[in-house]
Structure formats: C-alpha cells, structure tokens
Design an enzyme around this catalytic site. Sequence first.
Site, PDB file in Angstrom:
ATOM      1  N   GLU A 195       0.811  -1.229   0.000  1.00 35.96           N
ATOM      2  CA  GLU A 195       0.000   0.000   0.000  1.00 35.96           C
ATOM      3  C   GLU A 195       0.839   1.272   0.000  1.00 35.96           C
ATOM      4  O   GLU A 195       0.532   2.227  -0.706  1.00 35.96           O
ATOM      5  CB  GLU A 195      -0.935   0.029   1.222  1.00 35.96           C
ATOM      6  CG  GLU A 195      -2.149  -0.874   1.113  1.00 35.96           C
ATOM      7  CD  GLU A 195      -1.840  -2.320   1.459  1.00 35.96           C
ATOM      8  OE1 GLU A 195      -0.697  -2.597   1.901  1.00 35.96           O
ATOM      9  OE2 GLU A 195      -2.729  -3.170   1.286  1.00 35.96           O
ATOM     10  N   HIS A 264      -9.475  -4.489  11.300  1.00 37.70           N
ATOM     11  CA  HIS A 264     -10.196  -4.339  10.028  1.00 37.70           C
ATOM     12  C   HIS A 264     -11.498  -3.566  10.178  1.00 37.70           C
ATOM     13  O   HIS A 264     -12.335  -3.612   9.299  1.00 37.70           O
ATOM     14  CB  HIS A 264     -10.515  -5.716   9.435  1.00 37.70           C
ATOM     15  CG  HIS A 264      -9.331  -6.403   8.832  1.00 37.70           C
ATOM     16  ND1 HIS A 264      -8.266  -6.831   9.580  1.00 37.70           N
ATOM     17  CD2 HIS A 264      -9.038  -6.728   7.555  1.00 37.70           C
ATOM     18  CE1 HIS A 264      -7.374  -7.409   8.791  1.00 37.70           C
ATOM     19  NE2 HIS A 264      -7.811  -7.351   7.559  1.00 37.70           N
TER      20      HIS A 264
END
Lengths: 461, 348
Positions: A195, A264
Amino acid sequence: MPIEILMPALSPTMEEGNVSKWLKKEGDKVVAGDVIAEIETDKATMEVEAVDEGTLAKIVVPAGTEGVKVNTLIAVLAVDGEDIDKAGEGIGEEPAKAETAAPAPAAAKSEGAAPVAAAPRTEIAADPDIPAGTEMVSTTVREALRDAMAEEMRRDADVFVMGEEVAEYQGAYKITQGLLQEFGARRVVDTPITEHGFAGVGVGAAMAGLRPIVEFMTFNFAMQAIDHIINSAAKTLYMSGGQMGAPIVFRGPNGAAARVAAQHSQCYAAWYSHIPGLKVVMPYTAADAKGLLKAAIRDPNPVIFLENEILYGQSFDVPKIDDFVLPIGKARIHKSGKDVTIVSFGIGMSYTVKAEAELRGMGIDAEIIDLRTIRPLDFDTIIASVKKTNRLVVVEEGFPQSSVGDHIASQVSQRAFDFLDAPVITIAGKDVPMPYAANLEKLALPNVGEVVEAVKAVTYR
Amino acid sequence: MATAARKAPAKTKPKSDGKSAGLSAPKPVDFTKDEELDAYRRMLLIRRFEEKAGQLYGMGFIGGFCHLYIGQEAVVTGMKMALIDGDQMITAYRDHGHMLAMELSPRGVMAELTGRRGGLSRGKGGSMHMFSKEKHFYGGHGIVGAQVSLGTGLAFANRYRGNNNVTLTYFGDGAANQGQVYESFNMASLWKLPVIFIIENNRYAMGTSVTRSSAETDFSHRGASFKIPGIQVDGMDVRAVKAAGDLATEWCRDGKGPLILEMQTYRYRGHSMSDPAKYRSKEEVQKMRSERGPIEQVKARLLDKKWADEDELKAVDKEVRDIVADAAEFAQNDAEPDPSELWTDIVL
C-alpha cells in the site's frame, strides 16, 4: 568596502550564542572556507567559515563573550588591499548600533496580534435537476461504483485504476468487475500488496497529470499509505505555490464490516477530514455513490472516497441519466421534517433511517441530512435545518473522540447557539477497539435505539 | 552489457539479476572542451549558490532547515548532461543543487529559501519543497524515501503514455533503508518502468555512517532481489557520472526497466546548518576536499589541457558570483507573500 562579519544563526531556533574562540587574529589573511571562529550554541559548538577573501581587520566581539545576539557585528574583513586600520575604524565602539547592521528578516517584525482573515467562502453548486419522468433504476452501491469508474474511464483516457486484486480477481469486493475486460491491463492495474509503495506511485502518476483511482482493499490498510495521502497528495499543491497538484481518488471500503475485529474495523472519516488539501466523500445511497465518484474522478484534487462493505450489496434508485455527476461538498436532505435534525453519513444513515421510522410512529417529525461529503463540510445546510428544528443529533460509526459529530456540535454551538433548544447529542461507536464476539461487536457499534433515545432527549419526550 | 533480460518479452521473467547481467561502471569518457567548461560552470553555480545560502542562513534570512549540497555537485551535473527534453527529476530535501541543475531560476530558488513572494513556491514551500512542471522537476520532498515511490509513479506515467522519457529518482544512503524504496523497486522492475534510481551515497545518513546503518553497504546490490541491475559510480568525477547517466538513460529508453546507480559522493558540510558534523574527522573531510573535489578535478583538467587559463576561469567564477549575488539581492529584498496567500492553493 570592508566586509562585516555578523554573528550567524546556526539553527532554526538560535537567537544568541557565545563566541568561544577566534582561530584567526587581526591582520591574518583569510580565504573562503577558512574556519575563523567557533561559536557555541545551545546545541553544539559550530565552526564559522569565511565566505570571502581578505584580511581580518578587526575583531569586534572578543573570544569568551557570551550571549551575542544573532546578526551582531563580530568582526570586519578588509578586502583587496584595503588599509586594515581604516577598515576597522570606528566600528565596534557602539555594539548596540552594530546590532542593527543587517536588516532583520521581515518576519521578525510582523509579530502583531492582528486577527487573521478567515478563509474565503467557496460556493458549491446544487445537485443537478433530474427531469420529471426520468427512469429510476434499482442499482446496488457496488454496481453504481463500477458504473461510475467505467463511465469516467470511457470519457478520459488518463483515468486508470490500480490496487490489489482490481484486475484479474475482478476486485476483492467485486467493485472493479468487468473493468479489466473492457479497458485492459494497461488501465486496470493489479499491484503487489504494498500500500505504501503503490499509493506513492499513484500520487507520482497524478503529479505527472494522469488521473489514478487507487483502490485500497480496505482503508484499514491505507494506514500504511497515509504518509503519501497526506504529505505527498494533500500538501503538494500548497507547497508548490499552486504549480503542481495531485488529481487522484483513493477509494475502498471503510469502517466496520462484520466480525473482522479491531484491525479491520475502523472508520477514517474524522482522520482524513482533518487535512487541508483533501476532499473526503462518504456516500450512503447508490445514486450518491455514482454521482460523487464521477465527481471525485474529475476533481483536480486528491479525494478520499470512503465506501462501506455492508452497503455494497444494498440497492437504491439511480436516475438513468447519461452523465450523472453530483457536487462534492453538498449535503442532501434525505427527508425533511420540523421537530429535530439528524445529521449522518455513510453507514450511519442506516441507523438513522430506521430510527426515523420509529420516531414517526411516536409523532416526531425528524429531518435527516445525509452529509455525503465530510470535507468540505456543508454547514449551511446543517445550520439552516437547525434554525428550523432547534435540535440536533449526529450519528456516525467512528470513534467518539474528535469525531465528525464533535466538530459539527462545536460549529453549531458557535454559529447557531441561540437557535438550540437542547444540547447537541453525538452518537458514535464506543471508545473501544472493535471486539470480535458477535454480542460485543453489536455493543460497540451505534444502534437504532440509541438514536431514538437521543432524539427523545433533545425533544424532551 | 549483454543481458538475457534484454530481449525478453514483457511477460517472461528476466533470467539475470544486475550482477550477472555483467553491468559495470562505464569508464569515464573524456569531455570535450565545451563539456568541461559547461560542467565547470554548472557545478560552480551550485557551489557558490550554496555558499551564499549558508551565509544568508547565518544572517537569519533563511529559516528552518537548510541542507547544503556542497561537495556533491558532480552527481546532478553529470546526470543532467545525459538527459533529453522531458526527462524528469525528483529528489528529497537536499535539493537546491538538483533545482539549479534542472535550470530552475536561481532567483526563484533563493527567494523561496527566504520565504518571499517571488520564490518558486510563492514562499509557501521553503528549502525542501520546490517544483517546476515546466522544467520537469517534481520536488523537493521532506519525507525521507517518499520521493522514491513518487518517482516510480512519474515513470509509470511515462510508460502509460508510451513516451520516451525517463525519470531520475534521487535518494540518499539513509533513505535506501526505507521500506517503500523496496516496494517501489518491486513495482518498477515488475512493470519495467523507465526509472533510474540514483542513490547518492555521501557516507552519512544525517550523522550515522553507512556502516552503522546499513547491513549491505554496496548500494548497487540493493536491487538484486528485484532483478534491478546496479552500478557503483565515482560520484566525484562528473565524467564518470555522465558516462553512467548515458548508459542508464539508454537502458531505460530501450525498455529494459529500472537501473540503480550508486553515486559515491561526499558532503562537505554538516547534514543541515545546525550540524557541527562531529561524527567524522576533520582529516576525512579535508582529504576528500583536497583529493577528490569535483570542481577542482574539472578545473585541473581545463588548466592541464590549456583549454582555459586562470583568468578565464576567474571570469567564469565572476559570472557565477554575479548570478548568485543577484539572486541573493532579489531574495533579500523581495516582499513576503501577501497575507491572502495563506488561503490560496489549498484545493483547486
């Protein structure tokens, strides 16, 4: 003309220092680069190099002097065969005068307490009119997002999408379904799981004038990339004096999904809304998802587009219009009412809509505002509503401290205090990392009952 | 220079890494008289500019951080000589030399250092943040290593557009240990992006020597896991840099993907203005200055070959000093930005 050697500033914060040692004496020849003195600052002892060539004519501040202010004359250099006695003449007798030898930078002079002008207002256009008789098509948020990208990719060859599993896998959440088949691997780019790196690659491509859509599998993973989002994408336009910006969209699911626990399940709306230079969009309906994603792709600024996994599969009416683009920065009145204003956005709208139905049964007529954009925030719409209803509840899933709701509450109390008949109540997720257990997860999230109770409280029912 | 990767179709994996590709530093090619004089003038401009910047910092005209490029001039100068129009450059915060090499206006750079309205970023960027789309200079970045991913993105755009341009992405031996550098290496190699990763190894990451910060101090090897070849280059010899630059730009333009150039160089001054550089000996600095000085090397050749005499070189120095003096004069007297600039350039 003799050259004046001034007490140098040797660090960003240095205001004075000690002349600890002279390494040249009066009458010594000096060439550029020679160390002539040692200056002691609060951090270190630094060597002072001569910049010019000449003869040290006079040492004005002797070794051992402490607390010498920056820019005080400390020595005089005679150049090109100047008479060193003459060069040093009359200098240093009045040190106070010598201190003004160099003009202080202008910044030092402007330490007034004058109020700073406010940011100029920018007008944001209203939603486009939807002509009567326009066909409404029931569409999932997932399809709406895909359609928005596909339409913009057809319209502009510089638009491309990159991210993990966006191409051959057809999207981890199937948002990019079919894009690879239509646009090919050049414009639908599978990235390695990196990322930080691919966010930077996207920003670099945007600086070069392309229009990247960077998909994060979830915004939880964008924490790895947040430096590029903020330091590289959001700030470059300002740091370059307007020369270079980054027209880029960072999108992906944000916030809690279901049973995926703390790492998450986090909402980043408040985080990104903190940053000047970013736009932050968080739609609830499919129509808003489509119209705002198209706007985000066309926007010349970095746009954070926060989606939600639970909403992906939900269907809403989307007007069948050739080029349906909505304005970023404009809230939408989801339902008008007169008794209380409920402001929400994204998945928070789910609780709000259900609560509104219950409240209606109790005879409470709530107005619901769907923010759609978190930055710039449409305070005009909120304040106009509060002036009508005199009561405000804000609903979101993110953490409570420094939440979007807290910011709205603060602004409303400053701008519309006299119109409030009750304190603003902000409903947010609980102040805990998201637990895994089903019962605990439910407790950690806001719920419809909390919204109903908050509305009852501000309406004194 | 022969390599199995050379003719490999895009989809198959190259069969050799940098070392087995047999790439080695090309021999410095002798410069013509014009090239020597051009390199001398360009390097001298950077040197004099930086000396003046140091002086203005000392006088309080320049605030914050100020990282001087003195000693490393041959790196940007030689690489610039290998570029064609449209090639891009991006670097970190020790960036004044890169800007001057890319021919950004000395006045604009100096006025940005003093935070004035005539600065390249209208006074809003400062020493570490300047850009020029026109000159293909993409900053000037204050976050160590960030420019490596960004530079890879610039190269991505070149490949996307199918043009013939390459991107020079500069970073230091310190940044070479950042994680995103390797994420970028991986993508650059995977996608065969036309990017030259130039590691300016000046031996110290701020105050930490390479041997104390890096497990592998041969930075030309750093691309081995990604099949990116690398070359060690004498970064103090502008001819060696130019020769490596020619090889690397050709490599990229031929579609062979990225290349690493480790430039072995040296910074004469401290890391920033407030660094007394006590982590290295005076003798070490003095030895580099007297034996390896990049400008002195060119000067010696010019004199040796009788391509210029002392007077002619003094005239070049005078010309450069005048440019720098003019820039400094402008930078000290230009107005600060209008207060209304506080609110401009945030979003378009």
